[in-house]
Design a protein around this motif. Sequence first.
Motif, PDB file in Angstrom:
ATOM      1  N   LEU A   1      36.672  41.593  43.334  1.00  0.00           N
ATOM      2  CA  LEU A   1      35.637  41.032  43.812  1.00  0.00           C
ATOM      3  C   LEU A   1      34.875  42.558  44.235  1.00  0.00           C
ATOM      4  O   LEU A   1      35.669  43.800  43.509  1.00  0.00           O
ATOM      5  CB  LEU A   1      36.725  41.708  44.567  1.00  0.00           C
ATOM      6  N   LYS A   2      33.290  42.382  44.605  1.00  0.00           N
ATOM      7  CA  LYS A   2      32.525  43.738  44.471  1.00  0.00           C
ATOM      8  C   LYS A   2      32.078  43.174  45.506  1.00  0.00           C
ATOM      9  O   LYS A   2      31.557  42.489  45.837  1.00  0.00           O
ATOM     10  CB  LYS A   2      32.023  44.227  43.381  1.00  0.00           C
ATOM     11  N   ASN A   3      31.974  44.204  46.839  1.00  0.00           N
ATOM     12  CA  ASN A   3      31.102  44.453  47.667  1.00  0.00           C
ATOM     13  C   ASN A   3      30.696  43.045  48.334  1.00  0.00           C
ATOM     14  O   ASN A   3      30.013  41.720  49.012  1.00  0.00           O
ATOM     15  CB  ASN A   3      28.941  44.412  47.752  1.00  0.00           C
ATOM     16  N   GLY A   4      32.064  42.105  48.349  1.00  0.00           N
ATOM     17  CA  GLY A   4      32.321  41.220  49.228  1.00  0.00           C
ATOM     18  C   GLY A   4      32.044  39.641  48.410  1.00  0.00           C
ATOM     19  O   GLY A   4      32.371  38.583  48.949  1.00  0.00           O
ATOM     20  N   ILE A   5      31.626  39.448  47.188  1.00  0.00           N
ATOM     21  CA  ILE A   5      31.559  38.862  46.015  1.00  0.00           C
ATOM     22  C   ILE A   5      32.715  39.036  45.618  1.00  0.00           C
ATOM     23  O   ILE A   5      33.006  39.829  45.021  1.00  0.00           O
ATOM     24  CB  ILE A   5      30.127  39.195  45.538  1.00  0.00           C
ATOM     25  N   LEU A   6      32.778  37.415  45.025  1.00  0.00           N
ATOM     26  CA  LEU A   6      33.688  37.239  43.581  1.00  0.00           C
ATOM     27  C   LEU A   6      32.702  37.593  42.202  1.00  0.00           C
ATOM     28  O   LEU A   6      31.933  36.884  41.859  1.00  0.00           O
ATOM     29  CB  LEU A   6      34.742  35.265  43.940  1.00  0.00           C
ATOM     30  N   ALA A   7      33.347  38.401  41.987  1.00  0.00           N
ATOM     31  CA  ALA A   7      32.246  38.925  40.226  1.00  0.00           C
ATOM     32  C   ALA A   7      33.300  38.360  39.452  1.00  0.00           C
ATOM     33  O   ALA A   7      32.292  38.948  38.287  1.00  0.00           O
ATOM     34  CB  ALA A   7      32.241  40.628  40.587  1.00  0.00           C
ATOM     35  N   TRP A   8      34.518  38.560  39.452  1.00  0.00           N
ATOM     36  CA  TRP A   8      34.451  38.037  38.000  1.00  0.00           C
ATOM     37  C   TRP A   8      36.663  36.986  38.497  1.00  0.00           C
ATOM     38  O   TRP A   8      37.151  37.536  39.005  1.00  0.00           O
ATOM     39  CB  TRP A   8      35.054  39.317  37.372  1.00  0.00           C
ATOM     40  N   GLU A   9      36.250  36.682  37.644  1.00  0.00           N
ATOM     41  CA  GLU A   9      37.876  36.243  37.335  1.00  0.00           C
ATOM     42  C   GLU A   9      38.790  35.568  36.279  1.00  0.00           C
ATOM     43  O   GLU A   9      38.303  34.732  35.560  1.00  0.00           O
ATOM     44  CB  GLU A   9      38.334  34.839  38.326  1.00  0.00           C
ATOM     45  N   GLY A  10      40.029  35.831  36.196  1.00  0.00           N
ATOM     46  CA  GLY A  10      40.824  35.543  34.475  1.00  0.00           C
ATOM     47  C   GLY A  10      41.809  36.123  34.651  1.00  0.00           C
ATOM     48  O   GLY A  10      43.197  36.055  35.860  1.00  0.00           O
ATOM     49  N   THR A  11      42.094  36.440  32.968  1.00  0.00           N
ATOM     50  CA  THR A  11      43.855  36.475  32.865  1.00  0.00           C
ATOM     51  C   THR A  11      44.013  38.147  32.575  1.00  0.00           C
ATOM     52  O   THR A  11      42.829  38.245  32.606  1.00  0.00           O
ATOM     53  CB  THR A  11      44.393  36.152  32.337  1.00  0.00           C
ATOM     54  N   LYS A  12      44.942  38.669  32.135  1.00  0.00           N
ATOM     55  CA  LYS A  12      44.966  40.237  31.661  1.00  0.00           C
ATOM     56  C   LYS A  12      43.997  40.421  30.391  1.00  0.00           C
ATOM     57  O   LYS A  12      43.385  41.181  30.288  1.00  0.00           O
ATOM     58  CB  LYS A  12      46.549  40.257  31.868  1.00  0.00           C
ATOM     59  N   LYS A  13      44.467  38.937  30.256  1.00  0.00           N
ATOM     60  CA  LYS A  13      44.031  39.126  27.864  1.00  0.00           C
ATOM     61  C   LYS A  13      42.758  39.087  28.435  1.00  0.00           C
ATOM     62  O   LYS A  13      41.493  39.592  27.822  1.00  0.00           O
ATOM     63  CB  LYS A  13      44.573  37.271  27.576  1.00  0.00           C
ATOM     64  N   ASP A  14      41.922  38.472  29.273  1.00  0.00           N
ATOM     65  CA  ASP A  14      40.737  37.746  29.567  1.00  0.00           C
ATOM     66  C   ASP A  14      39.724  39.463  29.392  1.00  0.00           C
ATOM     67  O   ASP A  14      38.388  39.108  29.662  1.00  0.00           O
ATOM     68  CB  ASP A  14      39.973  37.583  30.134  1.00  0.00           C
TER      69      ASP A  14
ATOM     70  N   PHE B   1      40.074  42.247  28.133  1.00  0.00           N
ATOM     71  CA  PHE B   1      40.015  42.658  27.256  1.00  0.00           C
ATOM     72  C   PHE B   1      38.178  42.316  26.272  1.00  0.00           C
ATOM     73  O   PHE B   1      38.007  42.640  25.886  1.00  0.00           O
ATOM     74  CB  PHE B   1      40.960  43.208  26.286  1.00  0.00           C
ATOM     75  N   LYS B   2      38.541  41.081  26.960  1.00  0.00           N
ATOM     76  CA  LYS B   2      37.139  40.650  26.519  1.00  0.00           C
ATOM     77  C   LYS B   2      36.049  40.553  26.980  1.00  0.00           C
ATOM     78  O   LYS B   2      34.583  39.988  26.352  1.00  0.00           O
ATOM     79  CB  LYS B   2      37.555  38.324  25.565  1.00  0.00           C
ATOM     80  N   THR B   3      36.297  40.915  27.769  1.00  0.00           N
ATOM     81  CA  THR B   3      34.654  40.024  29.034  1.00  0.00           C
ATOM     82  C   THR B   3      33.715  41.399  29.045  1.00  0.00           C
ATOM     83  O   THR B   3      34.144  42.660  28.499  1.00  0.00           O
ATOM     84  CB  THR B   3      35.116  40.339  30.643  1.00  0.00           C
ATOM     85  N   ASP B   4      32.353  40.783  29.520  1.00  0.00           N
ATOM     86  CA  ASP B   4      31.659  41.676  29.037  1.00  0.00           C
ATOM     87  C   ASP B   4      30.926  42.114  29.957  1.00  0.00           C
ATOM     88  O   ASP B   4      29.397  41.997  30.229  1.00  0.00           O
ATOM     89  CB  ASP B   4      29.726  40.796  28.400  1.00  0.00           C
ATOM     90  N   ASN B   5      31.925  41.548  31.523  1.00  0.00           N
ATOM     91  CA  ASN B   5      30.938  40.932  32.832  1.00  0.00           C
ATOM     92  C   ASN B   5      30.987  42.940  33.167  1.00  0.00           C
ATOM     93  O   ASN B   5      32.152  43.627  32.977  1.00  0.00           O
ATOM     94  CB  ASN B   5      31.785  40.776  33.743  1.00  0.00           C
ATOM     95  N   GLU B   6      30.383  43.535  33.524  1.00  0.00           N
ATOM     96  CA  GLU B   6      29.312  44.569  33.411  1.00  0.00           C
ATOM     97  C   GLU B   6      30.297  45.003  34.661  1.00  0.00           C
ATOM     98  O   GLU B   6      30.755  46.137  34.674  1.00  0.00           O
ATOM     99  CB  GLU B   6      28.240  44.861  33.858  1.00  0.00           C
ATOM    100  N   ALA B   7      30.311  43.890  36.068  1.00  0.00           N
ATOM    101  CA  ALA B   7      31.233  44.829  36.753  1.00  0.00           C
ATOM    102  C   ALA B   7      32.731  45.660  37.140  1.00  0.00           C
ATOM    103  O   ALA B   7      33.070  46.180  37.683  1.00  0.00           O
ATOM    104  CB  ALA B   7      30.955  43.767  38.048  1.00  0.00           C
ATOM    105  N   ILE B   8      33.137  43.919  36.565  1.00  0.00           N
ATOM    106  CA  ILE B   8      34.974  44.543  36.356  1.00  0.00           C
ATOM    107  C   ILE B   8      35.037  45.388  34.536  1.00  0.00           C
ATOM    108  O   ILE B   8      36.140  46.231  34.774  1.00  0.00           O
ATOM    109  CB  ILE B   8      35.666  42.962  35.619  1.00  0.00           C
ATOM    110  N   VAL B   9      34.441  45.829  33.869  1.00  0.00           N
ATOM    111  CA  VAL B   9      34.085  46.427  33.187  1.00  0.00           C
ATOM    112  C   VAL B   9      33.895  47.931  33.250  1.00  0.00           C
ATOM    113  O   VAL B   9      35.049  49.028  33.247  1.00  0.00           O
ATOM    114  CB  VAL B   9      33.597  46.497  31.918  1.00  0.00           C
ATOM    115  N   ASP B  10      33.132  48.007  34.459  1.00  0.00           N
ATOM    116  CA  ASP B  10      33.282  49.160  35.541  1.00  0.00           C
ATOM    117  C   ASP B  10      34.088  49.633  35.429  1.00  0.00           C
ATOM    118  O   ASP B  10      34.872  51.050  35.865  1.00  0.00           O
ATOM    119  CB  ASP B  10      31.603  49.281  36.220  1.00  0.00           C
TER     120      ASP B  10
END
Lengths: 248, 254
Positions: B211-224, B226-235
């Motif tokens: 969750l970021k600022n009340g929005i579901l910004a990303w979902e996946g597994t612990k393996k995902d 490492f692969k994701t390019d979603n800036e919010a979760i990477v940050d």
Amino acid sequence: MLVRYLSQIGKYFLMLKEVFNKPTKWSVMRGLIFKEIDDLVIDSLGIVAFISFFVGGVVAIQTALNLTNPLIPKYLIGFATRQSVILEFAPTFISIIMAGKMGSFITSSIGTMRVTEQIDALEVMGVNSLNYLVFPKIIALLLYPFVIGIAMFLGILGGWMAGVYGGFTSSVEFIQGIQTEFIPFHIAYAFIKTIMFALILATIPSFHGYYMKGGALEVGKASTVAFVWTSVIIILVNYILTQLLLTN
Amino acid sequence: MIEVKNVEKSFGESKVLKGITTTFETGKTNLIIGQSGSGKTVLLKSLLGIFTPDVGTISFDGRIYSDLTSDEKRELRTEIGMVFQGSALFDSMTVEENVGFPLKMFTTKSAAEIRDRVNVVIQRVNLVDANHKKPSEISGGMQKRVAIARAIVNNPKYLFCDEPNSGLDPKTAIVIDNLIMEITQEYNITTVINTHDMNSVMEIGEKIIFLKNGILAWEGTKKDIFKTDNEAIVDFVYSSNLFKKIRKAQNKDL
């Protein structure tokens, strides 16, 4: 300010409604009631006995010291002690002291449960936390009139001992005073007040503990606020009941 | 399975949850992660029924919470186990009484049956010689185990954990994480954990929602992760240098 007070009063009565809703299983409630009787009633007996005995003694001595006119009969010491103790000292004065002792215990124990999420834990489990926490206190305090009965007896006993052994009056005169113009309704009046005060003592501190917000510091503040409000309400109810019951 | 559909929640002018839609799967450890103030506690409390969403629905195996009567809601709550951040054990009770509390309240089991069940779950969470101690007499890690034992004693269908590792040393935290995951699989529970502990995410994150600022910004597994390019979760995940190095190493391996 007025709106805030009215909203608090409304919240208090809604709390009372919820206390009698969705009762806790009797086998659990029975244990809670016995625990509250122990914590609130039995644990208060010592301090009530101590204060009653000595204040009764002081009332007798002060009455004796003020009877300087030799035409005023000595039995008035017993009479004044009886009237003071039964009408005001035992029901009202002891209840104010109990607002400090029982009230701060109730507010701080429920407030601590709020702060440490124990009340949330009860609610999440599906327990009516108000019934679980407040109802046993109300039932336990149905025994409060017995405490006040003991306070009346010990107050008068203290007065008798101070009067007789202090050399202010004789035992016969004191007992004659106790029996003079005795109105049985005064006992009923005292116990009607006591029952009302018991309800106040159980619920107002619970209200302040249950709805408190914040941390440990706020638990302390809530206890103080609860004591002040419990005392204020006891004094007001005392006035209203006296007006209703003792005036024609 | 718990389904969350388009849930919104505001407090005054402030909109804390903005249209959350997700699913928490049965038999898996579902993690809600995000920075402080991202809305994860509000989402967890909405799942628990402590907060009522302004918009949207939450359903427990097809039962929409807002459509239930108050009796049905109480009934549903008996199917929920909760591990609070501070354990929320009842101070006046012993460990054994704390664990047995839900059974005493909601079942018709005899005292002997309750004691037997309590001993089973106490052993399951590896608590030794603590039955007759008060919560104040045991360590934080042990208190968490007692809280887990209390949460699972009545065979819940849903287990919620709010920051189960807070205040624990890293080693004990991993033990608690693994215990929750084992119990989830063993009892086939829908477990939802609210955390911002990245060790937990990497250890037991079978399904993660960020969750970021009340929005579901990303979902996946612990393996995902490492692969994701979603800036919010990477940050969020790589705010720690340790995890930056892990990501670098992972990317090299790939």
